[in-house]
Design an enzyme around this catalytic site. Structure first.
Site, PDB file in Angstrom:
ATOM      1  N   LEU A   1       0.921  -1.269   0.104  1.00 51.62           N
ATOM      2  CA  LEU A   1      -0.026  -0.247  -0.140  1.00 51.62           C
ATOM      3  C   LEU A   1       0.957   1.313   0.234  1.00 51.62           C
ATOM      4  CD1 LEU A   1      -2.692   1.462   0.723  1.00 51.62           C
ATOM      5  CD2 LEU A   1      -2.435   1.179   2.895  1.00 51.62           C
TER       6      LEU A   1
ATOM      7  N   GLY B   1       2.358   7.747   2.389  1.00 50.33           N
ATOM      8  CA  GLY B   1       1.890   6.473   3.527  1.00 50.33           C
ATOM      9  C   GLY B   1       0.564   6.678   4.018  1.00 50.33           C
TER      10      GLY B   1
ATOM     11  N   GLY C   1      23.704   0.631  31.909  1.00 47.60           N
ATOM     12  CA  GLY C   1      24.421   0.505  30.975  1.00 47.60           C
ATOM     13  C   GLY C   1      24.272  -0.840  30.152  1.00 47.60           C
TER      14      GLY C   1
ATOM     15  N   GLU D   1       1.381   0.352  10.367  1.00 47.54           N
ATOM     16  CA  GLU D   1      -0.012   0.278   9.904  1.00 47.54           C
ATOM     17  C   GLU D   1      -0.955   1.344  10.608  1.00 47.54           C
ATOM     18  OE1 GLU D   1      -1.700  -3.892  10.347  1.00 47.54           O
ATOM     19  OE2 GLU D   1       0.195  -4.605  10.082  1.00 47.54           O
TER      20      GLU D   1
ATOM     21  N   THR E   1       0.128   5.549  11.545  1.00 48.03           N
ATOM     22  CA  THR E   1       0.622   6.340  12.792  1.00 48.03           C
ATOM     23  C   THR E   1      -0.159   6.518  13.846  1.00 48.03           C
ATOM     24  OG1 THR E   1       0.266   8.496  11.981  1.00 48.03           O
ATOM     25  CG2 THR E   1       2.252   7.174  11.151  1.00 48.03           C
ATOM     26  N   SER E   2       0.449   7.190  15.127  1.00 51.59           N
ATOM     27  CA  SER E   2      -0.428   7.298  16.116  1.00 51.59           C
ATOM     28  C   SER E   2      -1.212   8.709  15.959  1.00 51.59           C
ATOM     29  CB  SER E   2       0.645   7.756  17.375  1.00 51.59           C
ATOM     30  OG  SER E   2       1.222   6.686  17.605  1.00 51.59           O
TER      31      SER E   2
HETATM   32  C1  LIG Z   1       9.312  -1.899   9.196  1.00 49.62           C
HETATM   33  C2  LIG Z   1       8.311  -1.333   8.410  1.00 49.62           C
HETATM   34  C3  LIG Z   1       7.264  -2.276   7.721  1.00 49.62           C
HETATM   35  C4  LIG Z   1       6.153  -1.800   7.063  1.00 49.62           C
HETATM   36  N1  LIG Z   1       5.470  -2.607   6.325  1.00 49.62           N
HETATM   37  C5  LIG Z   1       4.603  -2.225   5.336  1.00 49.62           C
HETATM   38  C6  LIG Z   1       3.839  -3.223   4.709  1.00 49.62           C
HETATM   39  O1  LIG Z   1       3.967  -4.375   4.691  1.00 49.62           O
HETATM   40  N2  LIG Z   1       2.730  -2.725   3.786  1.00 49.62           N
HETATM   41  C7  LIG Z   1       2.689  -1.154   3.565  1.00 49.62           C
HETATM   42  O2  LIG Z   1       1.891  -0.975   2.642  1.00 49.62           O
HETATM   43  N3  LIG Z   1       3.245  -0.517   4.267  1.00 49.62           N
HETATM   44  C8  LIG Z   1       4.312  -0.825   5.293  1.00 49.62           C
HETATM   45  N4  LIG Z   1       5.112   0.017   6.169  1.00 49.62           N
HETATM   46  C9  LIG Z   1       4.858   1.298   5.871  1.00 49.62           C
HETATM   47  C10 LIG Z   1       3.989   2.327   7.047  1.00 49.62           C
HETATM   48  O3  LIG Z   1       2.784   1.641   7.231  1.00 49.62           O
HETATM   49  C11 LIG Z   1       4.077   3.518   6.784  1.00 49.62           C
HETATM   50  O4  LIG Z   1       5.362   3.983   6.979  1.00 49.62           O
HETATM   51  C12 LIG Z   1       3.114   4.446   7.863  1.00 49.62           C
HETATM   52  O5  LIG Z   1       1.839   4.126   7.471  1.00 49.62           O
HETATM   53  C13 LIG Z   1       3.481   5.997   7.584  1.00 49.62           C
HETATM   54  O6  LIG Z   1       3.520   6.339   6.557  1.00 49.62           O
HETATM   55  P1  LIG Z   1       4.673   7.238   5.813  1.00 49.62           P
HETATM   56  O7  LIG Z   1       5.926   6.468   6.667  1.00 49.62           O
HETATM   57  O8  LIG Z   1       4.537   7.605   4.563  1.00 49.62           O
HETATM   58  O9  LIG Z   1       4.618   8.628   6.674  1.00 49.62           O
HETATM   59  P2  LIG Z   1       3.839   9.862   6.411  1.00 49.62           P
HETATM   60  O10 LIG Z   1       2.368   9.628   5.927  1.00 49.62           O
HETATM   61  O11 LIG Z   1       4.670  10.643   5.531  1.00 49.62           O
HETATM   62  O12 LIG Z   1       3.919  10.807   7.635  1.00 49.62           O
HETATM   63  C14 LIG Z   1       4.772  11.464   8.123  1.00 49.62           C
HETATM   64  C15 LIG Z   1       4.355  12.186   9.720  1.00 49.62           C
HETATM   65  O13 LIG Z   1       3.401  13.004   9.437  1.00 49.62           O
HETATM   66  C16 LIG Z   1       2.199  12.745  10.154  1.00 49.62           C
HETATM   67  N5  LIG Z   1       1.024  12.777   9.560  1.00 49.62           N
HETATM   68  C17 LIG Z   1       0.597  12.630   8.123  1.00 49.62           C
HETATM   69  N6  LIG Z   1      -0.713  13.241   7.878  1.00 49.62           N
HETATM   70  C18 LIG Z   1      -1.006  14.055   9.018  1.00 49.62           C
HETATM   71  C19 LIG Z   1      -2.302  14.647   9.423  1.00 49.62           C
HETATM   72  N7  LIG Z   1      -3.050  14.571   8.611  1.00 49.62           N
HETATM   73  N8  LIG Z   1      -2.238  14.952  10.664  1.00 49.62           N
HETATM   74  C20 LIG Z   1      -1.201  14.970  11.595  1.00 49.62           C
HETATM   75  N9  LIG Z   1       0.073  14.216  11.193  1.00 49.62           N
HETATM   76  C21 LIG Z   1       0.044  13.844  10.070  1.00 49.62           C
HETATM   77  C22 LIG Z   1       2.336  11.176  10.366  1.00 49.62           C
HETATM   78  O14 LIG Z   1       1.525  10.614  11.546  1.00 49.62           O
HETATM   79  C23 LIG Z   1       3.714  11.051  10.663  1.00 49.62           C
HETATM   80  O15 LIG Z   1       3.933  11.191  12.047  1.00 49.62           O
HETATM   81  C24 LIG Z   1       6.115  -0.203   6.768  1.00 49.62           C
HETATM   82  C25 LIG Z   1       6.744   0.521   7.382  1.00 49.62           C
HETATM   83  C26 LIG Z   1       8.088   0.063   8.087  1.00 49.62           C
HETATM   84  C27 LIG Z   1       9.050   1.069   8.581  1.00 49.62           C
END
Ligand SMILES: Cc1cc2nc3c(=O)[nH]c(=O)nc-3n(C[C@H](O)[C@H](O)[C@H](O)COP(=O)(O)OP(=O)(O)OC[C@H]3O[C@@H](n4cnc5c(N)ncnc54)[C@H](O)[C@@H]3O)c2cc1C
Length: 382
Positions: free
Chosen positions: A125, A131, A343, A366, A368-369
């Site tokens: 996704l 994301g 430590g 899955e 963010t907070s």
């Molecule tokens: C180890 C790992 C495994 C993963 N596995 C999968 C997987 O199997 N399949 C898959 O599809 N994805 C996967 N992910 C992706 C993960 O779900 C995303 O990283 C996550 O959903 C956040 O998306 P982003 O990294 O693009 O952050 P962004 O969406 O760019 O967000 C960046 C920051 O902005 C904040 N933010 C964004 N919009 C708003 C808003 N409207 N209001 C307030 N704050 C906001 C977010 O909360 C975050 O703090 C994985 C990630 C990692 C690191």
């Protein structure tokens, strides 16, 4: 209202607890250090039936439910999160979309291998540029005769590049809806399809024994029959998958939080300072009491969300609350467990160092907070 486990649920929890202690614990530190995928552990988890837990027996599953999966995830994460996230992603992100939305033929093709743990599937996704905002999806799929032609990229996809990965499902823009928004659909792409490239694994802070890759699709052609469910239902599909997945991630976070309690009690009894075990100090006892309080309340939150889901009631808000709370307290407990270890807590050979490194992603993956708070607020009518 009864949160006690049935005999069957308690037996499952015990058997996974034993497995985690006897099979996972002795080998996982080395995999973690070397960033290698624990194939043998995964193979044994397959033999135990863990990959088939919430699926009907007619598809090769164990005939259990989603709560059974959560219990297993909690017990695995109490010892190690790389193994737990491999199971979580394999079941709730890999096999579940096929199980929920696939045609009979897709189910017959993929589920037997996925549910036995013989093969893994990824769920694509997230993209390099988007994301949280799935509406920003750039990957496109165009129907050309009886084939989809896919172009784009996916980021951070779990279980997408192991030796036993059989396929990934990807969300892609397949058109424009009448209201002008993007039409999103989900398409199955088997491993090895020409034009589908799996980049080398990321260098990660935590979950280093799990498998995560960036994927690119360059004129990648798959049969039209690889569309998962109905065209244009991609958005609704992943919302359902992610709602459920949040309960599973909450269970995983509770396991990590409980593992921090386990390790802290052990260390507080054996480490001496000022002539007595550090656990004799009320300051340490209170830290551990607070950690137990947090793990316990977060567990109740995911039990509640799972109970609502299994009863067929709305559970979106409760799943978001469980995921938000459990991931927050997992980070808290990992920080405090590290502090209690002094430590040594900063040394990779101690499990709490792994817990600390593994905890932060729970507040990100899955949803963010911040996204969980958006879901809760929206469900409250705001
Ligand atoms: C180890 C790992 C495994 C993963 N596995 C999968 C997987 O199997 N399949 C898959 O599809 N994805 C996967 N992910 C992706 C993960 O779900 C995303 O990283 C996550 O959903 C956040 O998306 P982003 O990294 O693009 O952050 P962004 O969406 O760019 O967000 C960046 C920051 O902005 C904040 N933010 C964004 N919009 C708003 C808003 N409207 N209001 C307030 N704050 C906001 C977010 O909360 C975050 O703090 C994985 C990630 C990692 C690191």
């Amino acid at each position: 209202m009864d949160f006690r486990l049935t005999d069957e649920q308690a037996a499952l929890r015990e058997s996974v607890r034993d497995f985690a202690r006897e099979v996972v614990a002795p080998v996982i530190a080395e995999h973690y250090e070397r960033h290698t995928f624990p194939y043998e552990v995964i193979r044994q988890m397959g033999k135990m039936g863990l990959f088939g837990l919430p699926f009907a027996e007619e598809h090769g599953g164990m005939g259990g439910d989603y709560f059974a999966l959560c219990l297993a995830l909690e017990e695995l994460a109490r010892v190690d999160s790389s193994v737990a996230i491999t199971l979580e992603a394999a079941v709730s992100l890999g096999a579940m979309p096929i199980y929920r939305f696939g045609t009979d033929e897709q189910k017959a093709t993929w589920l037997p291998r996925l549910l036995s743990g013989e093969a893994l599937a990824g769920f694509g996704l997230t993209e390099p540029g988007t994301g949280s905002d799935a509406g920003g999806t750039q990957t496109r799929a165009v129907l050309d005769g009886d084939e989809w032609v896919i172009n784009g990229a996916k980021a951070f996809i779990t279980n997408s590049g192991t030796d036993i990965t059989a396929m990934v499902t990807v969300t892609a823009v397949t058109g424009t809806n009448p209201d002008g928004s993007k039409e999103l659909s989900t398409i199955i792409v088997p491993t090895g399809t020409p034009g589908f490239t799996v980049a080398p694994g990321y260098s990660k802070v935590g979950w280093t024994a799990s498998d995560t890759h960036e994927l690119t699709f360059d004129d990648c052609r798959v049969p039209a029959a690889n569309l998962l469910g109905e065209r244009g239902r991609g958005f609704a599909q992943f919302l359902r998958i992610l709602d459920e997945g949040r309960i599973a991630i909450a269970a995983l976070a509770v396991g990590l939080a409980q593992g921090c309690v386990d390790e802290s009690i052990r260390y507080a009894k054996e480490r001496y300072a000022f002539g007595r075990p550090i656990g004799d100090n009320q300051a340490i006892q209170f830290k551990i009491a607070d950690m137990e309080l947090k793990a316990h309340t977060a567990r109740l939150a995911y039990y509640d969300a799972a109970a609502r889901m299994l009863a067929g009631e709305p559970f979106k808000r409760q799943a978001a609350i469980a995921k938000l709370h459990a991931s927050t307290i997992a980070v808290d407990n990992a920080r405090e467990a590290t502090q209690i270890h002094g430590g040594y807590g900063f040394m990779n050979e101690y499990p709490v160092a792994r817990f600390w490194r593994d905890s932060k992603i729970l507040e990100i993956g899955e949803g963010t907070s911040e996204v969980q708070r958006m879901i809760i607020a929206r469900d409250l009518g705001l």
